[in-house]
Structures are given as C-alpha cells and as structure tokens.
Design a protein around this motif. Structure first.
Motif, PDB file in Angstrom:
ATOM      1  N   CYS A 897      90.417  15.083-106.857  1.00  0.00           N
ATOM      2  CA  CYS A 897      89.563  16.358-106.707  1.00  0.00           C
ATOM      3  C   CYS A 897      88.146  15.932-106.245  1.00  0.00           C
ATOM      4  O   CYS A 897      87.723  15.013-106.608  1.00  0.00           O
ATOM      5  CB  CYS A 897      89.247  16.963-108.209  1.00  0.00           C
ATOM      6  N   GLU A 898      87.750  16.894-105.531  1.00  0.00           N
ATOM      7  CA  GLU A 898      86.561  16.604-104.802  1.00  0.00           C
ATOM      8  C   GLU A 898      85.690  17.834-104.826  1.00  0.00           C
ATOM      9  O   GLU A 898      86.298  18.814-104.384  1.00  0.00           O
ATOM     10  CB  GLU A 898      86.554  15.928-103.309  1.00  0.00           C
ATOM     11  N   LEU A 899      84.533  17.675-104.607  1.00  0.00           N
ATOM     12  CA  LEU A 899      83.556  18.886-104.734  1.00  0.00           C
ATOM     13  C   LEU A 899      82.982  19.232-103.353  1.00  0.00           C
ATOM     14  O   LEU A 899      82.352  18.024-102.816  1.00  0.00           O
ATOM     15  CB  LEU A 899      82.479  18.724-105.727  1.00  0.00           C
ATOM     16  N   VAL A 900      83.224  20.152-102.913  1.00  0.00           N
ATOM     17  CA  VAL A 900      82.735  20.293-101.315  1.00  0.00           C
ATOM     18  C   VAL A 900      81.227  20.866-101.560  1.00  0.00           C
ATOM     19  O   VAL A 900      81.043  21.771-102.221  1.00  0.00           O
ATOM     20  CB  VAL A 900      83.707  21.399-100.635  1.00  0.00           C
ATOM     21  N   ASP A 901      80.351  20.081-100.909  1.00  0.00           N
ATOM     22  CA  ASP A 901      78.951  20.803-101.285  1.00  0.00           C
ATOM     23  C   ASP A 901      78.496  21.641-100.369  1.00  0.00           C
ATOM     24  O   ASP A 901      78.430  21.570 -99.185  1.00  0.00           O
ATOM     25  CB  ASP A 901      78.048  19.166-100.868  1.00  0.00           C
ATOM     26  N   VAL A 902      78.223  22.885-101.122  1.00  0.00           N
ATOM     27  CA  VAL A 902      77.281  23.952-100.583  1.00  0.00           C
ATOM     28  C   VAL A 902      76.453  24.411-101.631  1.00  0.00           C
ATOM     29  O   VAL A 902      76.551  23.961-102.767  1.00  0.00           O
ATOM     30  CB  VAL A 902      78.314  25.298-100.057  1.00  0.00           C
ATOM     31  N   GLU A 903      75.398  25.230-101.016  1.00  0.00           N
ATOM     32  CA  GLU A 903      74.451  25.649-101.951  1.00  0.00           C
ATOM     33  C   GLU A 903      74.519  27.046-101.963  1.00  0.00           C
ATOM     34  O   GLU A 903      74.467  27.818-100.766  1.00  0.00           O
ATOM     35  CB  GLU A 903      73.132  25.016-101.729  1.00  0.00           C
ATOM     36  N   ASP A 904      74.888  27.563-103.173  1.00  0.00           N
ATOM     37  CA  ASP A 904      74.675  29.266-103.162  1.00  0.00           C
ATOM     38  C   ASP A 904      73.270  29.779-102.976  1.00  0.00           C
ATOM     39  O   ASP A 904      72.257  29.485-103.642  1.00  0.00           O
ATOM     40  CB  ASP A 904      75.283  29.536-104.472  1.00  0.00           C
ATOM     41  N   GLU A 905      73.170  30.951-102.510  1.00  0.00           N
ATOM     42  CA  GLU A 905      71.782  31.660-102.425  1.00  0.00           C
ATOM     43  C   GLU A 905      71.482  32.292-103.746  1.00  0.00           C
ATOM     44  O   GLU A 905      70.298  32.564-104.063  1.00  0.00           O
ATOM     45  CB  GLU A 905      71.932  32.805-101.365  1.00  0.00           C
ATOM     46  N   PHE A 906      72.423  32.619-104.679  1.00  0.00           N
ATOM     47  CA  PHE A 906      72.112  33.454-105.972  1.00  0.00           C
ATOM     48  C   PHE A 906      72.192  32.708-107.096  1.00  0.00           C
ATOM     49  O   PHE A 906      71.483  33.248-108.171  1.00  0.00           O
ATOM     50  CB  PHE A 906      73.092  34.661-105.826  1.00  0.00           C
ATOM     51  N   GLY A 907      73.198  31.533-107.117  1.00  0.00           N
ATOM     52  CA  GLY A 907      73.132  31.141-108.565  1.00  0.00           C
ATOM     53  C   GLY A 907      72.195  30.242-108.782  1.00  0.00           C
ATOM     54  O   GLY A 907      71.340  29.716-108.074  1.00  0.00           O
ATOM     55  N   PRO A 908      71.952  29.848-110.143  1.00  0.00           N
ATOM     56  CA  PRO A 908      70.880  28.944-110.789  1.00  0.00           C
ATOM     57  C   PRO A 908      70.947  27.602-109.917  1.00  0.00           C
ATOM     58  O   PRO A 908      71.854  26.857-110.088  1.00  0.00           O
ATOM     59  CB  PRO A 908      71.129  29.121-112.127  1.00  0.00           C
ATOM     60  N   TYR A 909      70.033  27.303-109.389  1.00  0.00           N
ATOM     61  CA  TYR A 909      69.821  26.036-108.564  1.00  0.00           C
ATOM     62  C   TYR A 909      71.108  25.931-107.489  1.00  0.00           C
ATOM     63  O   TYR A 909      71.745  24.805-107.292  1.00  0.00           O
ATOM     64  CB  TYR A 909      69.913  24.744-109.393  1.00  0.00           C
ATOM     65  N   GLY A 910      71.484  27.074-107.048  1.00  0.00           N
ATOM     66  CA  GLY A 910      72.526  26.999-106.054  1.00  0.00           C
ATOM     67  C   GLY A 910      74.038  26.905-106.670  1.00  0.00           C
ATOM     68  O   GLY A 910      75.038  26.601-105.995  1.00  0.00           O
ATOM     69  N   ALA A 911      74.101  27.202-107.897  1.00  0.00           N
ATOM     70  CA  ALA A 911      75.458  26.946-108.659  1.00  0.00           C
ATOM     71  C   ALA A 911      76.333  28.096-108.415  1.00  0.00           C
ATOM     72  O   ALA A 911      75.661  29.256-108.583  1.00  0.00           O
ATOM     73  CB  ALA A 911      75.214  26.375-109.956  1.00  0.00           C
ATOM     74  N   LYS A 912      77.584  27.808-108.424  1.00  0.00           N
ATOM     75  CA  LYS A 912      78.590  28.972-108.611  1.00  0.00           C
ATOM     76  C   LYS A 912      79.514  28.489-109.747  1.00  0.00           C
ATOM     77  O   LYS A 912      79.415  27.511-110.454  1.00  0.00           O
ATOM     78  CB  LYS A 912      79.365  29.218-107.493  1.00  0.00           C
ATOM     79  N   SER A 913      80.612  29.478-109.924  1.00  0.00           N
ATOM     80  CA  SER A 913      81.488  29.050-111.142  1.00  0.00           C
ATOM     81  C   SER A 913      82.612  27.858-110.557  1.00  0.00           C
ATOM     82  O   SER A 913      82.613  27.414-109.380  1.00  0.00           O
ATOM     83  CB  SER A 913      82.260  30.044-111.489  1.00  0.00           C
TER      84      SER A 913
END
Lengths: 955, 283
Positions: A897-913
C-alpha cells in the motif's frame, strides 16, 4: 479446589471450580490482558498465554489443567512501565490500532524470537497463525519483527516509515499513538476492565423465530429465582420508539422499535432481558421464561418483501414529525396497533405497507439521450452478501449510577448520540447522563449503532444496580449491525472512443427488520461510486425493503463497497465490450481536479445536496503508480496449465465526513506550566484520532507533542462531536482541534502582547512554545503564570468548532493480480497494490495500517466471508471460523500500500480521510482480474470456489 | 456442568474412571471448545449447545504419553504428543508432519494431541485420513491393538496410548504416503482431507489405500475401498479419468461449506492430484 501454578514467575494458589475456564481464572488472578474474542473457540487468539513456554489459548483450558504449570502472560514481558523490545518494535512499526489482542500478538512474536533469531516471512506467518487481527491487515507485524532484528544488530534503528511535509515538525511524521503502550502492555483500558465486583449481569432471551408475535410471556418463575433482580419484557419497558442508528438528530432512519417489542422480527430479536447478580443466574433464569409465539411467515429476500401479498414486517401506525404525506390517514387505515409505530423525522420515501423502509431516486442530464449516443451498452445486476463487522472486542457496556446520574461506560463510536438516544428513551435530560467511551477494541461501523447500551442503561435506571452486558460471538452475528445485502442493476453506455455517455444504477437493499441507515447506506452506494466518473447523464434509484434477516446497519465503507463493486465491475464489462484496455477506459473517464460533480446535488443523504467540485485528487498518480507496480502491460502465464493469471484495476473514493450535516468541537486549555489539554469530542476507535488531534495542536503551537494531552469521548468533559463515522475523524474532529489551536494562538498572542507591551503584529509563535516579539519574548510557562495569577486575565481556554460545506474526497486506485485454478475454483491473490490519496497523512504509519486492514477485510468479504441463513432465518455461521474471516495466511503473496501525496484545500494541514475508502476496491478489482484470467464475470459475493467453478461451467 | 476432574497416573487408573462415566481429556481443543467459564451463552432456544450436564473429565497429562520411538520398521508415537511436536519432528514421515500442520493455528497445534485428534472422530480430522492410508495402528489401554479404521468402527474405542505408523525410512518400506487438505481460507473448515498410500510395480499400482474425510464416506473419515479396488492392478489412469471415478466414489452431502456437487468435484480433483503425486514420487 485449589489450583497452584507459576504465574509470571511467581507461584500462586487460587481457589477454582474444576469447570472454570482458564482465561476466566487468569482474569480473576489479576491478568486483564487475556481476553475473550470468540467464546473459547480457539480462533481469535486474544486469550493467548505461554504455557510451559508454548503459545496456547487459555480459553481452551480448564482451571485444573494449569496445576503445576508455568504460565506467562504479556505482563511478564514488562518491567514496571518499561515494555519489552518486541512490544516497542510493535509500537514503532504501527501494528497496534484497536489493540484488543495486541498482548497476544506480542506473546506470539516473543515466542517466535525465542525460537528463531532471524525469522523469515513464513516464520512470522506461522507464529501469528492463531491470531485474528481485523484492524491492520498483519503487514506491519512483519515490519515489527524486521525492526527488532535490525535493532538487535544496530540499536537505535528506526522503522522506515514514509514521512510527509518537510515544513511541518510533527504532522506527517511517524510517532506511536498515545494509547498503544497501555494496549500492548495489556493494561485495563476497555469497558470490561471497568466493571465493579458488585455489578449485575444482563442476558437476553432471544427469539428463535424470524417473524412472530409474542402471544404470551410468563416471567414469574425467572423472577422468583435467587439472584435475579429484574426481568424486562415488552410489558415493562417504556413506550418510546427510537432508531438504533447512531446518527445526528434528526435522523434519516425511522424510529421503528422499542427496547423490547411485542413482535419479534428476526431470529435473535429481544424477547426478554434478565438482570441477575451472577452471570450463571442470568443464564439460568432465561430458561425459566415461558413464551408462546404466534409464528408468522418470514420474509427473507427483497423479492419476497416486494411481493404483492408479502407479510408486513412493520405493520404499525406511520407517524411523521415533519413532512407528512397528504394520504397518511388513508395509509394508516389498515395499520395494526399491536405492531407498534414507524416514526419518520422527515420523509425518506418509506412505505411500510409495502415493506419499503426507504426509497429515493434522482439524476442529472438526459438518460434517453445519453444511451442513444452510446455505441455500446452493458446492463447487468450485481449482488452483495450480508457480512459482519467482527470486532475483536465484542459489543460491551457497563452502566451504573452516581447519585441521580447515569454513567455509561461504552465501547462506542458515537458517545454523544448514545447520550441523546438513551436520555430520550429514559425520559431524562441529557445532563443526567454521562457516557464514557473507553478504548474501543474494534468498531468498523457496528459500534456506530446503539445495540445494547440503551437497554442496559434502562436496567440500571430501574434497578439502581450497576449492570454489565457483553455480547457472545453468536450474538454478534444474530443481534448486531451487519452490512446490508444488495442487488444493484447497472446500465452503462459509451461511445466507440470510450467516452461514457450515460450510467444508471438501480439499488435494492435488504434492510432487515428495523430501519437503521435504511436510506443512507444504499444512497452512499450511489454517492461514492457514480461521482468517480465524468459523465453528463446519471440516474439512480434506491429502494430498501424491510426483511426478516438479522439487523443491518453501518459497516466500514457504508454503502460504498457495494456500489463500487457494481459500478467498477460494470465499467470493466463496458471496457471489454468496447475492446478497450480497462486502465485506458478508466483513465479516460475518471474525474480530475476541477471536475464539477453535478450528481452530488441529488445525493444529500436525507437533505438537499449541493453540486460539488473535485478538489485535491490523487487519481492520476494512483493510476500511474499502480500501472507501474503491477506491470500492467505484461501478461503473466502460470506453469500449471490449469491455473490462469489475470490483472485488474479499479478506482475508488469515499468522503471526509458529512459536509453540512455534522459538526466537531474541541476545547483547548493552557495548564499552569504552559502545557495543554485538549478536550476533544472525537471518538478514537483505535485509529489514532487522539494522536491526530495531539499533532495538530502541537504543530500549531510549536511545541513537542508530549506536552499535549487529549481527553476525548467523555460527554461530561469534552464538547459535542458527531462521533466516528462517515470517515469524519481527521476532517471534522481534527478540524475542530485545529480551530481550537488557532483560537489558542490568537489568545496567546493577545496575552503576550499585553505582557511584552508590543503590538500583535510584531509577535510570533516560535519553538519550543515561545512568543517572540521584536523586543522581548515570553514562554508559555511564564504566560500561564501571568494569566492564571491573581492579576491575570484568567486561564487561556480556546474553543473550536468545525463545520463545513466543502467535500474533501479521498481517492485511490487498486490493482491486483490473481491466479484462478480452473479445476478447484480457488482464487489466489498473487499481488495487491493499493494506491490511495488521503491528503496529508497526519499519522502515516496508521494511515497505511488502515489501508492494509481495510483491504484484507474486503478481500475476506470478496472471497470467504458469508452469513448463511436457512429458510427460517437462522444464521448458520455464528462463529468466526464458519463465517470465514481472513487471517495472516490469507494475505496476498505480494501486498503493498502506498500513499499518493496530495494536499487538500480544506482538511487540517491538508488531510483527508483514509480508513473507509480502503474497503471499496477488493471486490471489483478481483472480479476484473478474474475476468482477465478466465473470461468469466463474478457478479455475486463471495467469489467462492464453488461459484467460480459454476461460472466456468464445471459444476 | 463438570463434576469431577481426575488426574490418573496410570492407564489402568484412567480406565477405572472411564468405567464410572468419565471422558478423557488431552489437549482440550475439542472438549473444552465453546465451554465458557463465565457462562457467556446467548440463551437462544435451539442455539449453540451448552456444556454437557454432570460430566467427569479424566486428564491424561500425567500418563506421560509423549515422544516418538522406533520399534522395528515402525514408529511409535505417544498419544499425547502435540501436533506441533509432530510437525517439528524431522524423524517422522513427511506426510504426518504435513498433516499435523494442516491444523492452521499454531496455538491449537501446541495444544491438540494426535490421540485427541483421532478420538474426536471428526469428519474433517486432519490426521485420520493419512493415518488410515498409511496403515496406522493404535495401542489401547488394556493391551488391545487395532487399526485406525477398526477403532473408528467401535463407538467408544477406548483409551489410545500410542499410535504406530510405518517408518518410511526403514529399509523395507516400499510405498509412498501423501496427504492433502483444501479449505476456502487458511483457517476455514476443510472441504477436503485425504490421504493416499501407494506401492507400484513399474507402472502398475500394486497396493493402494485411499482415505478421505469431509463427508466423503459419511460421518467419519474412511477408506474408499471400491475406488482402491478399481485403481489397483493397472497403471494409474489419466487425471480426468481419475477425477471422474473419484467423484463417483465419494458421497459428500451439501452443507454450509458447499454443495454436494462442489464437494465431490473438489475431492475428486485433490485426491486425483494426490494419486498422481504418489505415482510420480515412486517413479
């Protein structure tokens, strides 16, 4: 008899009956870590001990079998507060989430490392072969062993966990959760550890019939039994209707049940509840209750429920709190008052007179035109089965009174909804109820529903006695919250060039007897699958039918795994019909950043929706990376002519909470030494939410996370939060923590400005916890002293509330390679790659663990797990082994499993679920890979060997 | 409820307790399964069975029935040897080590004994088909020696002290023995447990024993006698033909693990593979 043995190096002698279970005896001897996940079936391994140096299940021992033996439990691995090297390695590798049987895992790995100094992968598989782990998918256990082996050679070696966001100090960096040391050390952190010795026990007499009216019930003999405190039936519980769904008020789920009803609607439904001073007395008393039933024909399928002459499951009066239809009086004319009521908070398209619990339809564009433009159209039905969440910690509650207040120790995902629902049933103000969420030993959605807490609370309220209730594993299957079986018909059309022109989705769901999540789960199946594609014409309709199967509710992924299976399979079929590479087809049609999601205006989950725009989106990266990892263009061939190999791809999405519906709150306090306590409403169910909040506060305040303590899940102490569901934890509860931190920064600067006599604009927050101005500086410690002293302005307390109308959608692509044995029908998952975008992964190791866990769980749903009911509605698979959960031996041969790096506009510090989305890929990607391998399409779960052979025409 | 817990030191003593109604207890994985000291039974009529009423248990731990020894061309295994001990013992035949490992959980293998696995008479026993195929014999308390097959024919076969199997490393050993298990997931209940012993004379199958569990021969694992007869005295048929004759010879019924048709099919395939594996090993 006295049983003498050596327990963790000390000889003990303890009085026991010959029949006493070994696990029970050890718990009595003060060992909480030896736990019960499977009623002594020897499956889950939560009861593991070392008996004369070998791992065994204590639940399979009788007390006398311990005589003269050497028993070691996980407590033997620690020295005071110092845990062992293997426990530390497990912590550092991110193995521990819900933690319920982490002590068992630690013992198994300790035993392994005693036998083998440098274990191979198969050694670890063998060592953990008796451990059922639902949370983290086992992969990080390999990492833990590897970490320890390397540390023995090079002390200080760190786990190679990816890190994110160079500019941030703690967010995106690996760090063990605050609760894991206690979990892996086997400390008392769960509800069952809170039970006082004088507590009574609550046991339920459950219905043997799927559909029946209680003709008569006589509890006199049971009540007269010594040790029995009270017996509850439909005759002496409040006449209050409610929904067990732990959703925000007003709920979209109908209120269609009482604590105990006069009609039973599934095998396992409540008939009576006994409160007794001992567990044995409670069990015995159940047998003394005399019940006569008027048995009614059960309704087991959506087809049977929809039939013209179908027996009505909820034949009572319909009531609308808002939006009553004009013909309500007419609809109610034939209602049967003895069947109770169905109360809607607002219309959800239900019609119990037709066994319809909820329905809705909608769409955008012009379907007729869309299909007319298509060169190729596929239309198929896909079927998903009823499956169970199987948390290691069974549903458990302990209720007691403190003065006039009711205290509920709960293993719940929704402490505040639990408080509200319980107070409503008891007819008391919420201020009189305190819910304390203990550590949760696995929830996965089933602890979003109020399944036992409200009855236990009522028992305490009436009797004044502390009462403990814990489900058996069988009750987990027959009286719990399961995933709804669904039949989903998909029609999809595309032009020759591969461009989608129209997609329609028709969902029929089997709800079971009560309406928890009747509208929202199937709707979620639509709202988390259609918006993955950029298409002008969409239509959907959803109908959920009351049936007499065991109750259904929420399960990780909610409706998405089912919708995803149908839509992604259909897209696979369409690609084949078009003669197009499935990857190319998806890539051509998938949404991208900026895509306008018109369909979302029809998918508001019980309210009007809103058009959304795709924000941060990792689909492109996930598709490219997966293609590379699986070597998409390379055709694999087996040396065995009967084994065919194929590859599959699918894309997935989820949400991050419910924008416009839910809310998170937190309050941050500066303590006297300049450290902080965050009162978070969030409900950490093992996923690391408290640590997410800790890191957010520490990051914002520029301090070490060790200076922040999070108190969560206690309704007396922390402010309201919607709870842990709908993938909302990081986004909403973390968002509230960020808002509180931002407010705290403002307050700190205001106070510092006064003390330093500098303008606010000259001040900044610096590490470690210092306010710096142009002329001077002040530490948080000194600031606390100033503000909390006799001349101070008061303790600095900063609240934060988080609401939003923005949708931050996590995306991903899953790839797999399977080998299908055409003679046995067995599907082997050779490779599985999950590429997912969760914005900034605040806890990267736990984000990865949740993906691994979600994927393995959904591989289980796809290939093995099955709640099998007979024609009378009895579940035949009420233990974990018969039901078929996957374990370490079922891991894909290659799993990454690998995390694809994107930064969200609205979540805390760019986080999503991150967590829920992970379960959406396995079924469609395996189905697509099976098709690639053998040319047959699996359209029904589970893809058992028998179904594969049947599809191949070999049976 | 459990009334008495006996700890005999000798087989004779154990038999005396049995005569007054006791049940033998070895590892506990069968007898204690589902017995809950804290009484966590759901109280559903017709639900899971509760512990037997008034039962005495005779714990065999003190009898010292452990270890493996060679006696002539045989290996004698103490009945209370755990399946993990057997799986780990390099001196034992590969088929038995493999069959012992068919119990998928190390925790259970550490507890379960070979004697208990035999005496439990489970249809899906992992050891019984292999033992029957290998020609295993049981030494019972009181001096009786009987084959595993005969033991299963007697409803209450007596106390197993030792298990005898041919030593495949002995000079006179002529055949090969193999075992197989198939289940949907690693820890799921098996749909195939089978064992095959084969001797060949050139290409001709000279001696053949095939045993299978999982409902192939009724409630107990058993030999597939007519199949053995059909396949003996001639070269082994091709795989598809083998599958066909095996499917015709096994009689599983439908249950939650699969339909009768599926179970016949998968047993046919796996047992055919086993026969071919044996022949290839002999060649």
């Amino acid at each position: 008899m006295k049983v003498k043995f050596t327990l963790n190096g000390k000889e003990i002698s303890i009085e026991a009956s010959a029949a006493e279970n070994g696990r029970h005896l050890l718990q009595r001897a003060g060992i909480p870590s030896v736990r019960n996940s499977d009623d002594s079936y020897g499956f889950a391994g939560s009861d593991t001990i070392l008996l004369d140096g070998k791992t065994v299940g204590a639940g399979l021992l009788l007390a006398p079998m311990l005589e003269g033996r050497d028993v070691k439990t996980v407590e033997s691995l620690s020295r005071g507060r110092q845990i062992s090297e293997i426990q530390q390695a497990m912590m550092d590798a991110g193995c521990i989430q819900s933690g319920y049987n982490s002590p068992a895992a630690a013992l198994m790995l300790y035993d392994l490392l005693e036998r083998v100094s440098e274990p191979l992968k198969e050694d670890v598989v063998d060592a953990l072969s008796g451990l059922f782990n639902r949370a983290t998918g086992y992969m990080q256990f390999f990492d833990a062993v590897d970490l320890l082996v390397k540390r023995r050679k090079a002390p200080g070696y760190k786990a190679p966990i990816p890190e994110y966001r160079d500019k941030l100090k703690v967010v995106g960096k690996a760090a063990p959760k605050a609760d894991v040391r206690r979990m892996v050390a086997g400390e008392r952190v769960y509800v069952e550890d809170r039970v006082d010795p004088e507590a009574c026990f609550l046991k339920i007499l459950r219905s043997p019939h799927a559909h029946a009216k209680i003709f008569s019930i006589d509890t006199s003999e049971a009540l007269a039994m010594e040790g029995v405190v009270e017996v509850f039936t439909h005759k002496n519980v409040p006449d209050v209707y409610y929904s067990q769904a732990g959703q925000g008020y007003p709920e979209p789920s109908p209120y269609d049940r009482k604590l105990i009803g006069a009609k039973v609607r599934h095998v396992g439904d409540r008939v009576a509840a006994v409160v007794a001073e001992t567990e044995e007395a409670a069990v015995k008393a159940l047998k003394l209750i005399q019940v006569e039933y008027e048995v009614l024909p059960p309704v087991m399928t959506v087809e049977a429920a929809a039939a013209e002459d179908a027996p009505l499951i909820q034949g009572g009066l319909q009531v609308f709190e808002a939006g009553a239809p004009d013909d309500l009086e007419e609809m109610n004319r034939a209602s049967d008052p003895s069947e109770g009521k169905v109360i809607y908070q607002f219309p959800i398209g239900g019609n119990p007179r037709k066994n319809i619990a909820a329905s809705i339809d909608g769409g955008v564009g012009n379907m007729e035109k869309g299909f007319a433009e298509a060169d190729v159209i596929v239309e198929q039905e896909y079927e998903t089965s009823q499956i169970q969440c199987t948390p290691l910690e069974r549903h458990t509650v302990y209720t007691r009174l403190e003065g006039e207040r009711l205290i509920i120790h709960a293993s719940t995902q929704v402490p505040y909804h639990l408080r509200r629902i319980t107070a409503t049933i008891l007819g008391i103000p919420e201020s009189q109820v305190r819910v304390i969420k203990e550590r949760v030993g696995g929830g996965y959605g089933s602890k979003q529903d109020i399944l036992l807490e409200e009855l236990c609370a009522y028992a305490t309220w009436i009797t004044g006695r502390p009462v403990f209730q814990q489900y058996s594993r069988e009750e987990e299957f027959i009286a719990c919250s399961t995933r709804k079986p669904m039949k989903i018909r998909v029609k999809a059309g595309a032009r020759k060039d591969g461009k989608l022109t129209a997609v329609s989705m028709s969902v029929r769901a089997s709800q079971g007897p009560y309406g928890a999540h009747a509208l929202t789960v199937p709707m979620n199946g639509v709202s988390k699958s259609l918006p993955l594609f950029d298409c002008e014409n969409f239509h959907f309709d959803v109908t959920t039918y009351y049936t007499n199967i065991p109750p259904t509710g929420a399960y990780q992924g909610y409706g998405a795994p089912k919708g995803s299976f149908a839509i992604q399979s259909a897209m696979g079929e369409l690609a084949v019909q078009l003669g197009m590479d499935p990857w190319e087809f998806i890539h051509k049609n998938m949404v991208r950043k900026g895509t306008v999601l018109e369909i979302m205006k029809c998918l508001g989950e019980g309210r009007e929706g809103a058009v959304a725009v795709v924000g941060s989106c990792g689909l492109e990266g996930a598709m490219d990376r997966g293609r590379e990892l699986i070597e998409w263009d390379r055709k694999e061939r087996s040396e065995d002519p009967d084994v065919k190999i194929g590859k599959g791809v699918c894309i997935i999405q989820q949400g991050s909470g419910l924008p416009g519906l839910d809310q998170g709150n937190a309050v941050l306090k500066m303590l006297g030494d300049g450290t902080f306590v965050l009162h978070s409403g969030g409900a950490d169910l093992g996923t690391g939410l408290d640590t997410v909040c800790t890191k957010i506060v520490a990051e914002k305040l520029n301090i070490d996370p060790g200076l922040v303590h999070v108190i969560s899940g206690d309704t007396d102490i922390a402010p309201f939060d919607k709870g842990a569901y709908a993938s909302s934890g990081t986004f909403f509860s973390g968002g509230a923590a960020l808002r509180a931190s931002e407010r705290m920064v403002e307050r700190i600067l205001e106070e510092a400005a006064k003390i330093l006599e500098e303008p606010l604009s000259d001040l900044s927050i610096e590490s470690p916890g210092i306010v710096k101005g142009k002329r001077g500086e002040i530490s948080y410690r000194k600031l606390a002293w100033h503000t909390q002293g006799g001349e101070g302005s008061g303790q600095i307390i900063a609240p934060g509330a988080f609401t939003t109308n923005e949708s931050s959608i996590p995306y991903g692509a899953h790839f797999c390679q399977v080998s299908v044995n055409t003679r046995t029908g067995r599907i082997n998952v050779d490779k599985y790659f999950a590429l997912q975008d969760c914005g900034t992964p605040i806890n990267p190791e736990y984000a990865l663990g949740q993906i691994y866990g979600g994927v393995l769980k959904s591989i289980g749903h796809t290939l093995y797990e099955e709640m099998i009911l007979d024609e009378k509605g009895r579940c035949l698979t009420t233990d974990l082994r018969s039901y078929g959960v996957p374990t370490i031996g079922d891991l894909p041969d290659e799993f990454y499993c690998e995390l694809v790096d994107v930064e969200d506009e609205f979540g805390p510090y760019g986080a999503k679920s991150v967590s829920e989305i992970s379960v959406n890929g396995a079924a469609p990607v395996i189905a697509n890979a099976v098709y690639d391998a053998v040319g047959v399409r699996m359209r029904s779960w589970p893809f058992s060997p028998e179904r594969v052979l049947t599809a191949l025409g070999k049976l | 409820m459990l009334s008495n817990f006996y700890r005999p030191k000798t087989a004779e003593e154990a038999l005396k307790y049995m005569e007054i109604g006791g049940t033998f207890l070895a590892g506990g994985t069968e007898i204690n399964r589902g017995v809950s000291g804290d009484g966590s039974f759901p109280g559903i009529p017709g639900g899971r069975a509760e512990p037997e009423a008034d039962r005495d248990l005779i714990y065999l731990e003190g009898l010292g029935l452990k270890g493996v020894r060679r006696e002539g061309d045989s290996l004698i295994i103490g009945a209370c040897s755990s399946l993990q001990e057997l799986a780990d013992n390099p001196g034992l035949p590969g088929w038995l080590r493999k069959a012992s490992g068919f119990i998928p959980s190390r925790n259970i293998r550490n507890m379960a004994t070979i004697g208990g696995n035999i005496a439990a008479r489970r249809s899906n026993s992992v050891t019984l088909p292999g033992l029957m195929a290998a020609g295993g014999r049981l030494y019972l308390a009181g001096g009786t020696i009987m084959t595993v097959e005969d033991y299963l024919k007697v409803p209450d076969g007596g106390l197993i002290l030792e298990v005898e199997i041919p030593d495949d490393a002995a000079p006179g050993y002529k055949g090969v023995c193999r075992t197989v298990k198939e289940s949907r997931s690693r820890l799921a209940f098996p749909v195939v447990t089978a064992g095959v012993y084969m001797e060949c004379d050139g290409l001709t199958v000279k001696k053949l024993r095939i045993a299978a569990g999982c409902g192939c021969t009724g409630d107990l694992p058993g030999r597939l006698g007519s199949l053995e007869e059909k396949l003996t005295g001639r070269p082994l048929a091709g795989r598809e033909e083998l599958i066909e004759v095996i499917e015709a010879a096994v009689l599983p019924s439908s249950d939650i693990h699969g339909s009768a048709a599926y179970r016949s099919r998968v047993n046919g395939v796996k047992i055919a593979d086993l026969l071919i594996e044996c022949r290839e090993a002999l060649l």
